[in-house]
Design an enzyme around this catalytic site. Structure first.
Site, short mmCIF file in Angstrom:
data_model
loop_
_atom_site.label_atom_id
_atom_site.label_comp_id
_atom_site.label_asym_id
_atom_site.label_seq_id
_atom_site.Cartn_x
_atom_site.Cartn_y
_atom_site.Cartn_z
N LYS A 279 5.54 4.32 -9.92
CA LYS A 279 4.44 3.45 -9.47
C LYS A 279 4.63 2.85 -8.07
CE LYS A 279 1.77 3.83 -11.86
NZ LYS A 279 1.10 5.18 -11.98
N ALA A 280 5.48 3.47 -7.28
CA ALA A 280 5.71 2.95 -5.92
C ALA A 280 4.82 3.61 -4.88
CB ALA A 280 7.17 3.13 -5.54
N TRP B 38 0.36 9.12 -3.63
CA TRP B 38 -0.14 8.89 -2.26
C TRP B 38 0.71 9.69 -1.26
CZ3 TRP B 38 -0.35 3.20 0.02
CH2 TRP B 38 -1.19 3.19 1.14
N HIS C 50 11.60 10.85 -10.00
CA HIS C 50 11.80 9.40 -10.12
C HIS C 50 13.28 9.09 -10.37
CE1 HIS C 50 7.61 8.53 -9.98
NE2 HIS C 50 7.31 8.82 -11.22
N ARG D 89 8.24 0.20 -3.05
CA ARG D 89 7.16 -0.79 -3.13
C ARG D 89 7.77 -2.10 -3.60
NH1 ARG D 89 1.67 0.12 -6.82
NH2 ARG D 89 0.42 -1.47 -5.77
N SER E 241 2.04 -2.70 -11.50
CA SER E 241 1.48 -1.36 -11.60
C SER E 241 2.10 -0.60 -12.78
CB SER E 241 1.73 -0.62 -10.28
OG SER E 241 1.15 0.66 -10.32
N THR F 78 -6.61 10.32 2.44
CA THR F 78 -5.61 9.71 1.56
C THR F 78 -5.85 8.21 1.39
OG1 THR F 78 -4.09 9.54 3.43
CG2 THR F 78 -3.83 11.46 1.99
P1 A3P Z 1 -1.80 0.24 -8.67
O1 A3P Z 1 -1.49 0.38 -10.13
O2 A3P Z 1 -1.24 -1.04 -8.11
O3 A3P Z 1 -3.23 0.43 -8.36
P2 A3P Z 1 2.52 6.43 -8.37
O4 A3P Z 1 1.76 7.49 -7.69
O5 A3P Z 1 3.91 6.27 -7.88
O6 A3P Z 1 2.41 6.53 -9.84
O7 A3P Z 1 1.86 5.04 -7.93
C1 A3P Z 1 0.59 4.67 -8.39
C2 A3P Z 1 0.17 3.43 -7.64
O8 A3P Z 1 -0.16 3.80 -6.29
C3 A3P Z 1 -1.08 2.80 -8.24
O9 A3P Z 1 -1.00 1.41 -7.91
C4 A3P Z 1 -2.15 3.51 -7.43
O10 A3P Z 1 -3.41 2.87 -7.44
C5 A3P Z 1 -1.52 3.48 -6.04
N1 A3P Z 1 -2.10 4.46 -5.12
C6 A3P Z 1 -2.26 5.78 -5.30
N2 A3P Z 1 -2.86 6.32 -4.24
C7 A3P Z 1 -3.11 5.32 -3.37
C8 A3P Z 1 -3.73 5.24 -2.09
N3 A3P Z 1 -4.25 6.32 -1.51
N4 A3P Z 1 -3.81 4.04 -1.48
C9 A3P Z 1 -3.29 2.93 -2.08
N5 A3P Z 1 -2.69 2.94 -3.30
C10 A3P Z 1 -2.61 4.12 -3.93
#
Ligand code: A3P
Length: 306
Positions: free
Chosen positions: A58-59, A63, A119, A141, A149, A238
């Site tokens: 979730k970091a 993205w 991870h 993060r 998250s 993105t």
């Molecule tokens: P939130 O739950 O705070 O919305 P991972 O890909 O490591 O699982 O992380 C998911 C987190 O990254 C989620 O956070 C998701 O919404 C956020 N995320 C994914 N793509 C993003 C983007 N383009 N811009 C900002 N946050 C993004």
């Protein structure tokens, strides 16, 4: 026989799917199927041309993956919609009941150079990555947003242990009891090795603040060069909004027997500072005191707001 899509494979495996318990590998709690497949995972040997994207869950993994894929395809959005994220960039350690392909199976079907997600904390990353001097991008993060998250993700990901109530979840996070272990050890582990192992260490908050600058840093690290227009296009493609609506990047390709978006969507908020809507003042105090203890030995410049 036609090969199953990732989603179809999950649907076929439905009777074997449930919230898996955690099992420790060298002291780190991992999902049981991952722990059971540990020998094969740790002996995986990448090609020197393979790239590893490493994160605590979730970091901002997805993205980063999308940015890298677009950079490698010179901003070609169609090329990056060729398959869901998990097929484009296999998740090294993930192991699930058949016929769901494991990360290792997906990797064995691809020719290098591959982009691989993990991870795993640094001490569990297969030795081959370091021996072969693979490039590694680490995205970090801040703890509080990462925790929020992860909490919502554990609610909607029906293959992860039940998160339980929010207050107890904070303690599990502080104690390193969630899947993939301690956030504190994770971020510190890669930070300590970043110079020696040429790891590009990025922050979610920097990406939010100035995505263009960070995309450019990734481009340079990968020895790529794209035009300014394409750089702009990659930043747009993105953005949270665009990715939220991209079916190949928003994880709606995972059937709701595993990721249930009615509980919480994968692309949830994508913000810095959402933690203020979750932590009570007492929880903030307790968390911050513990944070100071656990992070005493390091100076990683995390920001909890921008
Ligand atoms: P939130 O739950 O705070 O919305 P991972 O890909 O490591 O699982 O992380 C998911 C987190 O990254 C989620 O956070 C998701 O919404 C956020 N995320 C994914 N793509 C993003 C983007 N383009 N811009 C900002 N946050 C993004």
């Amino acid at each position: 026989m036609e090969e199953l899509t990732f989603g179809e494979a999950i649907t076929k495996a439905r009777d074997s799917l449930h919230r898996f318990p955690l099992k420790k590998v060298r002291g780190v709690p991992l999902l049981e199927p991952v722990a059971q497949n540990w020998e094969s995972i740790s002996s995986f040997c990448p090609d020197p041309s393979d790239l590893l994207i490493a994160t605590y869950p979730k970091a901002g993994t997805t993205w980063t993956q999308e940015i890298v894929d677009l950079l490698l395809h010179n901003g070609d959005a169609e090329a990056c919609r060729r398959a869901p994220t998990i097929v484009r960039n296999p998740f090294l350690e993930i192991t699930a009941p058949p016929p769901i392909p494991s990360g290792l199976e997906l990797l064995s079907r691809m020719k290098p150079p591959r982009v691989i997600k993990t991870h795993l904390p640094i001490q569990l990353v297969p030795e081959g990555f370091w021996k072969n001097k693979c490039k590694v991008i680490y995205m970090a993060r801040n703890a509080k947003d990462n925790l929020v998250s992860y909490y919502h993700f554990d609610r909607m990901n029906l293959s992860h242990p039940e998160p339980g109530p929010w207050d107890g979840y904070i303690h599990k996070f502080m104690n390193g009891e969630l899947a993939w272990g301690s956030w504190y050890d994770h971020v510190k582990g890669y930070w300590a090795e970043k110079e020696k192992s040429n790891i590009l260490y990025l922050f979610f908050e920097d990406m939010k603040e100035n995505p263009r600058r960070e995309v450019e840093r990734i481009m340079q690290y990968l020895d790529l060069s794209v035009s300014d227009d394409i750089l702009e296009r990659i930043v747009d493609l993105t953005s949270f909004e665009v990715m939220k609506n991209n079916p190949m990047a928003n994880y709606t390709f995972i059937p709701k027997i595993v990721f249930d978006p009615s509980i919480s969507p994968f692309m949830r908020k994508g913000e810095v500072g959402d933690w203020v809507h979750h932590f009570t003042p007492e929880q903030t105090k307790l968390f911050d005191e513990d944070y100071a203890r656990q992070m005493r030995s390091t100076n990683i410049p995390f920001r909890t707001n921008i």
